[in-house]
Write a protein that holds these residues in place. Structure first.
Motif, PDB file in Angstrom:
ATOM      1  N   SER B 232       0.755  -1.351  -0.044  1.00  0.00           N
ATOM      2  CA  SER B 232      -0.203  -0.025   0.127  1.00  0.00           C
ATOM      3  C   SER B 232       0.870   1.228  -0.075  1.00  0.00           C
ATOM      4  N   ARG B 233       1.894   1.081   0.704  1.00  0.00           N
ATOM      5  CA  ARG B 233       2.904   2.507   0.693  1.00  0.00           C
ATOM      6  C   ARG B 233       3.325   2.531  -0.676  1.00  0.00           C
ATOM      7  N   ALA B 234       3.748   1.539  -1.532  1.00  0.00           N
ATOM      8  CA  ALA B 234       4.279   1.601  -2.811  1.00  0.00           C
ATOM      9  C   ALA B 234       3.318   2.146  -3.577  1.00  0.00           C
ATOM     10  N   LEU B 235       1.952   1.931  -3.374  1.00  0.00           N
ATOM     11  CA  LEU B 235       0.835   2.575  -4.314  1.00  0.00           C
ATOM     12  C   LEU B 235       0.463   3.830  -3.961  1.00  0.00           C
ATOM     13  N   GLY B 236       1.320   4.356  -2.724  1.00  0.00           N
ATOM     14  CA  GLY B 236       0.848   5.854  -2.437  1.00  0.00           C
ATOM     15  C   GLY B 236      -0.220   6.207  -1.493  1.00  0.00           C
ATOM     16  N   VAL B 237      -0.551   5.113  -0.767  1.00  0.00           N
ATOM     17  CA  VAL B 237      -1.610   5.243   0.238  1.00  0.00           C
ATOM     18  C   VAL B 237      -1.120   6.066   1.420  1.00  0.00           C
ATOM     19  N   SER B 238      -1.736   6.967   2.093  1.00  0.00           N
ATOM     20  CA  SER B 238      -1.072   8.112   2.918  1.00  0.00           C
ATOM     21  C   SER B 238      -0.986   7.191   4.334  1.00  0.00           C
ATOM     22  N   ASP B 239      -0.027   7.823   4.919  1.00  0.00           N
ATOM     23  CA  ASP B 239       0.250   7.037   6.346  1.00  0.00           C
ATOM     24  C   ASP B 239      -0.902   6.983   7.293  1.00  0.00           C
ATOM     25  N   ALA B 240      -1.766   8.043   7.381  1.00  0.00           N
ATOM     26  CA  ALA B 240      -2.812   7.938   8.249  1.00  0.00           C
ATOM     27  C   ALA B 240      -3.877   6.856   7.893  1.00  0.00           C
ATOM     28  N   LYS B 241      -3.982   6.453   6.536  1.00  0.00           N
ATOM     29  CA  LYS B 241      -4.983   5.446   5.880  1.00  0.00           C
ATOM     30  C   LYS B 241      -4.219   4.163   6.311  1.00  0.00           C
ATOM     31  N   ILE B 242      -2.879   3.992   5.978  1.00  0.00           N
ATOM     32  CA  ILE B 242      -2.411   2.820   6.261  1.00  0.00           C
ATOM     33  C   ILE B 242      -2.677   2.356   7.680  1.00  0.00           C
ATOM     34  N   ILE B 243      -2.428   3.375   8.655  1.00  0.00           N
ATOM     35  CA  ILE B 243      -2.514   3.204   9.992  1.00  0.00           C
ATOM     36  C   ILE B 243      -4.111   2.832  10.113  1.00  0.00           C
ATOM     37  N   PHE B 244      -5.009   3.352   9.859  1.00  0.00           N
ATOM     38  CA  PHE B 244      -6.227   2.888  10.161  1.00  0.00           C
ATOM     39  C   PHE B 244      -7.031   1.842   9.459  1.00  0.00           C
ATOM     40  N   ARG B 245      -6.474   1.614   8.129  1.00  0.00           N
ATOM     41  CA  ARG B 245      -6.902   0.446   7.397  1.00  0.00           C
ATOM     42  C   ARG B 245      -6.225  -0.881   7.638  1.00  0.00           C
ATOM     43  N   HIS B 246      -4.931  -0.758   7.887  1.00  0.00           N
ATOM     44  CA  HIS B 246      -4.080  -1.965   8.021  1.00  0.00           C
ATOM     45  C   HIS B 246      -3.549  -2.249   9.240  1.00  0.00           C
ATOM     46  N   ILE B 247      -3.093  -1.329  10.009  1.00  0.00           N
ATOM     47  CA  ILE B 247      -2.165  -1.516  11.275  1.00  0.00           C
ATOM     48  C   ILE B 247      -3.356  -1.750  12.271  1.00  0.00           C
ATOM     49  N   LEU B 248      -4.126  -0.579  12.664  1.00  0.00           N
ATOM     50  CA  LEU B 248      -5.175  -0.769  13.704  1.00  0.00           C
ATOM     51  C   LEU B 248      -5.915  -2.226  13.710  1.00  0.00           C
ATOM     52  N   PRO B 249      -6.679  -2.591  12.486  1.00  0.00           N
ATOM     53  CA  PRO B 249      -7.420  -3.654  12.747  1.00  0.00           C
ATOM     54  C   PRO B 249      -6.559  -5.085  12.783  1.00  0.00           C
ATOM     55  N   ASN B 250      -5.140  -4.892  12.387  1.00  0.00           N
ATOM     56  CA  ASN B 250      -4.832  -6.109  12.691  1.00  0.00           C
ATOM     57  C   ASN B 250      -3.979  -6.307  14.113  1.00  0.00           C
ATOM     58  N   ILE B 251      -3.899  -5.247  14.822  1.00  0.00           N
ATOM     59  CA  ILE B 251      -3.457  -5.260  16.268  1.00  0.00           C
ATOM     60  C   ILE B 251      -4.788  -5.367  17.159  1.00  0.00           C
ATOM     61  N   ALA B 252      -6.041  -5.218  16.524  1.00  0.00           N
ATOM     62  CA  ALA B 252      -7.135  -5.224  17.481  1.00  0.00           C
ATOM     63  C   ALA B 252      -7.467  -6.152  18.340  1.00  0.00           C
ATOM     64  N   HIS B 253      -7.168  -7.741  17.852  1.00  0.00           N
ATOM     65  CA  HIS B 253      -7.155  -8.605  18.670  1.00  0.00           C
ATOM     66  C   HIS B 253      -6.333  -8.692  19.750  1.00  0.00           C
ATOM     67  N   LEU B 254      -5.093  -8.314  19.586  1.00  0.00           N
ATOM     68  CA  LEU B 254      -4.421  -8.320  20.868  1.00  0.00           C
ATOM     69  C   LEU B 254      -4.608  -7.296  21.940  1.00  0.00           C
ATOM     70  N   ILE B 255      -4.842  -6.064  21.305  1.00  0.00           N
ATOM     71  CA  ILE B 255      -5.373  -5.092  22.181  1.00  0.00           C
ATOM     72  C   ILE B 255      -6.513  -5.753  23.148  1.00  0.00           C
ATOM     73  N   ILE B 256      -7.581  -6.329  22.497  1.00  0.00           N
ATOM     74  CA  ILE B 256      -8.395  -6.774  23.400  1.00  0.00           C
ATOM     75  C   ILE B 256      -8.094  -8.023  24.410  1.00  0.00           C
ATOM     76  N   ILE B 257      -7.344  -8.630  23.928  1.00  0.00           N
ATOM     77  CA  ILE B 257      -6.484  -9.628  24.968  1.00  0.00           C
ATOM     78  C   ILE B 257      -6.072  -9.094  25.967  1.00  0.00           C
ATOM     79  N   THR B 258      -5.145  -8.246  25.593  1.00  0.00           N
ATOM     80  CA  THR B 258      -4.413  -7.530  26.695  1.00  0.00           C
ATOM     81  C   THR B 258      -5.411  -6.564  27.502  1.00  0.00           C
ATOM     82  N   PHE B 259      -6.479  -5.857  27.003  1.00  0.00           N
ATOM     83  CA  PHE B 259      -7.442  -5.528  27.930  1.00  0.00           C
ATOM     84  C   PHE B 259      -8.021  -6.252  29.077  1.00  0.00           C
TER      85      PHE B 259
END
Lengths: 328, 339
Positions: B232-259
């Motif tokens: 996505s970075r190579a395609l020129g997606v913005s950092d904010a969008k990468i974080i919200f679309r790709h990073i956050l959903p992929n760490i959500a399960h760990l955050i819930i377990i840690t919660f």
């Protein structure tokens, strides 16, 4: 290699300074010396008493800049609470207790022995029991022995530490009368009877989490190829578990355990306080109850210092053992 | 304060519904939730009941007191208060569960046989006090974490994603906080901030922050190098969008377990703080602390201790088992057969 060690040491030193800064922010700016003095002498004390108390306990300097000294004088910055806090902590000059004026270093020396006499047996026995039980459970994995043990661990982990102590004192001390409920004696032969109950309670309260953790480690090792090889060459179950699995699993277990060693010195807060053991844990509890900020600062600093030292040693020994780091 | 806690309840309920709707759009979350429900039905129901009790205890308003009850007339009282009517539903002192006479002296009680778990030294109903503790426990464990998680995500994810100076700063702060033994850090924070519910929650929040931030940073570091993020970075997606679309959903399960794990950790450490005299007003820890000498009385008084400890145990056990199941579902390697 040398570069790594130096970098690691420097980072450790900066962490210590960071902890000191945190302590300064908490105990000199969030609660400032005025609060501490007022808590110590009471609200109704005369102004002179209050000023005298601050002077006696070394709280009478300004925080950051001492305007009594000239601009060119370094004392303008060294004769301040910030500098004094760093200097005294780093030279282990802990000063006197805010509550009763006894030297903190003396209290630390007196408390270390009783603390260690509780935490060392607890640590050794806990490790032994945890490893033996979890090795046994891992051997019977996916059977009813394993499943029921996991349920027991889960139940044990969900009980508050406070309840283990209250329950242990009541059951063993009051109902069964096997051991005295609380107390301590410098004579090792006598004090063994006093220490039996707190060690037992400590063992039971740590049991669940330990067994679960070690079991996971053992099962991970049991799925490795070398276990299949050992079985193929005809080694017996017991031999595989002890000679192969236990030996290899000890590495991750020991690294976990080494990090706990520094805290043997700081003692067990609840156990010591409940069972009347005059160690460093009791010292901390007393400091909380008597608003003794000087002792509290010292204990927090020492706890952090021991932790940082422990981590440093673990990292360095890892680096020495790992050829990728050693040869770089 | 009444309007404030009412607003918070409203916000929480609205936020939960919004999150649930957002999550139900993804197949992964729908299936995980269904799997969790299949495995841990009882524990989830227990947690639900606790949450409902806490919410009922958080909605409060003034008025509706009985005649002649001057004090209560001007106080905001929650739904739980209105059910139990603690101003009148009390005795002079101790009474055993379902007893008809007082524990000491044997005088007849005002409400014979009505106190399911008896009354404490001041004659207050133990069931009522224990139920009041539910809200406090959820406030300590869940609400504190809920406030801290966004802050920790902000720091952790940006540290892991952007690296360099930000990472150095966040990592140093984490190292410093983590190098103080957690109980000592809690004690130091509370002693510095002063005693009180808000102060204890702030202190618990700071210690919880370290957990969440560490997980968020570590996972983001891994994900940053993942192929889909690189693509996505190579395609020129913005950092904010990468974080919200790709990073956050992929760490959500760990955050819930840690919660879930942080929740039990916080609730259990509060009992220690209560023993040290710096706990939260009305918590189970305080009930246990006040009752700890009652076991050594000649006819033993156990119901105060039992009331608080049973609810504490059930809540922590339920959350622990759910956390365990969540970990298994999220990480199929450790998945166990049966259950």
């Amino acid at each position: 290699m040398a570069a790594y060690l130096v970098r690691r040491l420097v980072y450790g030193a900066f962490t210590v300074l960071g902890v000191l800064l945190l302590l300064f922010v908490l105990f000199f700016t969030v609660t400032d010396p005025d609060d501490i003095a007022r808590k110590a002498v009471g609200d109704r004390a005369k102004a002179e008493v209050y000023v005298q108390w601050k002077k006696n306990h070394g709280y009478d300097r300004p925080l950051f800049v001492n305007s009594e000294h000239g601009v060119a004088d370094t004392k303008r910055y060294t004769d301040t609470l910030l500098f004094e806090h760093f200097r005294r902590m780093l030279t282990f000059d802990f000063g006197r207790s805010d509550a009763d004026g006894t030297p903190i270093a003396k209290r630390l020396r007196e408390g270390a022995g009783p603390s260690l006499s509780l935490t060392v047996p607890l640590f050794v026995l806990g490790l032994l029991v945890g490893v033996v039980v979890s090795l046994f459970v891992a051997f019977f994995r996916e059977t009813y022995i394993d499943r029921s043990m996991l349920v027991v661990c889960m139940l044990a982990m969900s009980i508050a530490g406070l309840l283990y102590i209250i329950g242990g004192q009541f059951l063993v001390g009051t109902l069964l009368r096997w051991f005295p409920i609380s107390g301590f004696d410098p004579d090792p032969a006598v004090t063994a009877r006093f220490l039996a109950l707190p060690v037992l309670v400590g063992l039971v309260s740590g049991f669940g989490a330990d067994v679960r953790l070690y079991r996971t480690v053992f099962i991970e090792e049991m799925n490795r190829d070398y276990v299949r090889t050992a079985r193929a060459k005809g080694a017996g179950d017991a031999r595989i578990m002890v000679r192969h699995v236990l030996r290899n699993a000890l590495i991750p277990i020991l690294t976990n355990v080494v990090l706990a060693i520094p805290f043997l010195f700081t003692g067990a807060l609840l156990l010591e306080s409940f069972f009347g053991i005059p160690g460093l844990g009791s010292l901390t509890v007393e400091a909380i109850q008597s608003n003794d900020f000087a002792t509290l600062r010292t204990m927090v600093f020492l706890g952090a210092l021991l932790f940082i030292a422990g981590q440093l040693l673990t990292d360095i020994s890892y680096a020495l053992a790992d050829p990728r780091v050693r040869l770089s | 304060m009444a309007w404030f806690s009412n607003m918070v309840v409203l916000l929480l309920v609205a936020g939960t519904i919004w999150l649930a709707r957002a999550a139900s759009r993804s197949r992964y979350w729908r299936e995980s939730a269904r799997e969790l429900w299949r495995r841990r039905r009882l524990a989830l129901i227990v947690i639900g009941v606790f949450v409902v009790i806490a919410l009922l205890d958080s909605i409060s308003w003034v008025g509706g007191a009985r005649d002649g009850d001057n004090l209560a007339a001007f106080q905001a009282r929650s739904i739980i208060d209105r059910i139990f009517q603690p101003e009148t539903f009390k005795e002079a002192s101790y009474s055993a569960p379902l007893a008809k006479v007082a524990f000491y002296g044997g005088k007849p009680l005002t409400y014979p046989g009505a106190h399911l778990l008896g009354t404490d030294i001041l004659g207050r109903d133990v069931v009522y006090r224990a139920l009041k503790g539910v809200r406090v426990a959820l406030l300590i464990g869940a609400f504190t974490s809920l406030v801290v998680i966004p802050i920790a995500l902000l720091f952790g994810v940006s540290a892991g994603y952007f690296g360099r100076r930000i990472d150095d700063g966040v990592f140093f702060a984490m190292t410093v906080l983590a190098s103080v033994p957690s109980l000592l850090l809690l004690i130091a924070l509370i002693m510095a901030l002063g005693k009180g519910t808000v102060q204890v929650c702030i202190a618990l929040g700071v210690t919880g922050w370290v957990h969440f931030c560490r997980i968020a940073r570590g996972e983001t570091l891994k994900l940053r190098e993942a192929d889909f993020v690189q693509a996505s970075r190579a395609l020129g997606v913005s950092d904010a969008k990468i974080i919200f679309r790709h990073i956050l959903p992929n760490i959500a399960h760990l955050i819930i377990i840690t919660f879930a794990l942080t929740f039990t950790g916080l609730v259990l450490s509060e009992t220690i703080l209560s023993y040290l005299g710096i706990g939260v007003e009305g918590s189970w820890g305080q009930m246990i602390d006040q009752a700890r000498n009652e076991l050594s009385r000649a006819p033993i008084i156990w119901w105060n201790l039992a009331g608080a400890s049973i609810l504490l145990f059930v809540l922590v056990l339920a959350v622990n088992t759910v956390a365990d199941a969540m970990r298994d579902i999220a990480d199929p390697r450790t998945r166990r057969e049966g259950q």
